[in-house]
Design a protein around this motif. Structure first.
Motif, short mmCIF file in Angstrom:
data_model
loop_
_atom_site.label_atom_id
_atom_site.label_comp_id
_atom_site.label_asym_id
_atom_site.label_seq_id
_atom_site.Cartn_x
_atom_site.Cartn_y
_atom_site.Cartn_z
N ASP A 18 16.14 -28.37 -2.44
CA ASP A 18 15.11 -28.18 -3.46
C ASP A 18 15.73 -28.20 -4.85
O ASP A 18 15.17 -28.79 -5.78
CB ASP A 18 14.36 -26.87 -3.21
CG ASP A 18 13.32 -26.60 -4.28
OD1 ASP A 18 12.36 -27.40 -4.40
OD2 ASP A 18 13.47 -25.61 -5.03
N ARG A 19 16.87 -27.58 -5.01
CA ARG A 19 17.54 -27.58 -6.32
C ARG A 19 17.94 -28.99 -6.71
O ARG A 19 17.75 -29.40 -7.86
CB ARG A 19 18.74 -26.64 -6.31
CG ARG A 19 18.31 -25.17 -6.20
CD ARG A 19 19.41 -24.21 -6.54
NE ARG A 19 19.88 -24.33 -7.90
CZ ARG A 19 19.28 -23.80 -8.97
NH1 ARG A 19 18.16 -23.12 -8.83
NH2 ARG A 19 19.80 -23.95 -10.18
N ASP A 46 25.06 -25.26 -7.49
CA ASP A 46 25.87 -24.04 -7.49
C ASP A 46 27.01 -24.29 -8.46
O ASP A 46 26.93 -25.20 -9.28
CB ASP A 46 26.39 -23.74 -6.08
CG ASP A 46 26.66 -22.26 -5.85
OD1 ASP A 46 27.23 -21.62 -6.76
OD2 ASP A 46 26.30 -21.73 -4.79
N ARG A 47 28.08 -23.53 -8.32
CA ARG A 47 29.25 -23.76 -9.17
C ARG A 47 29.76 -25.19 -8.98
O ARG A 47 29.47 -25.82 -7.96
CB ARG A 47 30.35 -22.77 -8.81
CG ARG A 47 29.97 -21.35 -9.13
CD ARG A 47 31.14 -20.41 -8.82
NE ARG A 47 30.56 -19.13 -8.52
CZ ARG A 47 30.81 -18.41 -7.44
NH1 ARG A 47 31.68 -18.82 -6.56
NH2 ARG A 47 30.21 -17.27 -7.24
N MET A 74 24.22 -19.75 -15.14
CA MET A 74 24.72 -21.13 -15.06
C MET A 74 23.85 -22.10 -15.88
O MET A 74 24.15 -23.27 -15.92
CB MET A 74 24.76 -21.61 -13.62
CG MET A 74 25.97 -21.15 -12.88
SD MET A 74 26.19 -22.08 -11.35
CE MET A 74 25.00 -21.28 -10.31
N GLY A 75 22.74 -21.61 -16.38
CA GLY A 75 21.91 -22.49 -17.19
C GLY A 75 20.54 -22.79 -16.61
O GLY A 75 19.86 -23.67 -17.10
N GLY A 76 20.14 -22.09 -15.58
CA GLY A 76 18.76 -22.28 -15.14
C GLY A 76 18.53 -22.11 -13.67
O GLY A 76 19.34 -22.47 -12.85
N MET A 77 17.37 -21.57 -13.34
CA MET A 77 16.92 -21.40 -11.95
C MET A 77 16.01 -22.52 -11.66
O MET A 77 15.50 -23.13 -11.10
CB MET A 77 16.24 -20.05 -11.78
CG MET A 77 15.71 -19.75 -10.42
SD MET A 77 17.00 -19.47 -9.23
CE MET A 77 16.06 -19.34 -7.73
N ASP A 121 16.34 -23.36 6.46
CA ASP A 121 15.95 -22.75 5.18
C ASP A 121 17.11 -22.72 4.18
O ASP A 121 16.90 -22.88 2.98
CB ASP A 121 15.40 -21.34 5.40
CG ASP A 121 14.02 -21.37 6.04
OD1 ASP A 121 13.29 -22.37 5.85
OD2 ASP A 121 13.67 -20.40 6.73
N TYR A 122 18.31 -22.55 4.68
CA TYR A 122 19.50 -22.55 3.83
C TYR A 122 19.67 -23.93 3.18
O TYR A 122 19.86 -24.05 1.97
CB TYR A 122 20.72 -22.19 4.70
CG TYR A 122 22.02 -22.04 3.97
CD1 TYR A 122 22.29 -20.92 3.20
CD2 TYR A 122 23.01 -23.01 4.08
CE1 TYR A 122 23.52 -20.77 2.54
CE2 TYR A 122 24.23 -22.88 3.44
CZ TYR A 122 24.48 -21.75 2.67
OH TYR A 122 25.68 -21.60 2.04
N ILE A 123 19.57 -24.97 3.99
CA ILE A 123 19.66 -26.34 3.47
C ILE A 123 18.51 -26.62 2.52
O ILE A 123 18.70 -27.21 1.45
CB ILE A 123 19.70 -27.36 4.62
CG1 ILE A 123 21.01 -27.26 5.39
CG2 ILE A 123 19.47 -28.79 4.10
CD1 ILE A 123 21.05 -28.05 6.69
#
Length: 121
Positions: A32-33, A41-42, A118-121, A25-27
């Protein structure tokens, strides 16, 4: 936040979660992003399409950060021999459904804020 949500999704009735399930689930969250063309992420985050295929590297990274912060506070433990991440059982026994719902809601809200900054989910 994504780690804690993955743990909560996979925790069983005694406060344990199989590390492989949490890792999946973490991966999946980061994949998905990437799939949606969003910032993972950053800019310093090493997670990219290639690294996400390396389960061993992602697991090591996940257990270093963010897991280590919870382990340091003795909220969570990792048993390599059992391949589980376990919540402190005294703490787990005090949690009820409403507590879990509040934590999940807070983590989801925090993710929204984190990525909107950061500019969007």
């Amino acid at each position: 936040m994504s780690f804690l949500l993955a743990f909560i999704k996979n925790v069983n009735t005694i406060g344990d979660a199989k590390i492989d399930d949490v890792l999946n689930d973490y991966i999946a969250f980061y994949q998905d992003r990437i799939d949606r063309g969003l910032q993972v992420d950053r800019s310093t985050c090493p997670y990219n399409e290639t690294m996400l295929q390396d389960r061993k590297a992602i697991c090591k990274n996940m257990l270093t950060n963010p897991f280590e912060k919870f382990e340091r506070k003795r909220f969570l433990y990792y048993s390599k021999d059992l391949s589980i991440i376990a919540m402190n059982h005294a703490l787990y026994s005090k949690m009820n459904k409403e507590d879990w719902d509040r934590v999940k809601s807070q983590m989801q809200e925090d993710l929204q804020h984190y990525y909107s900054d950061m500019g969007g989910m």
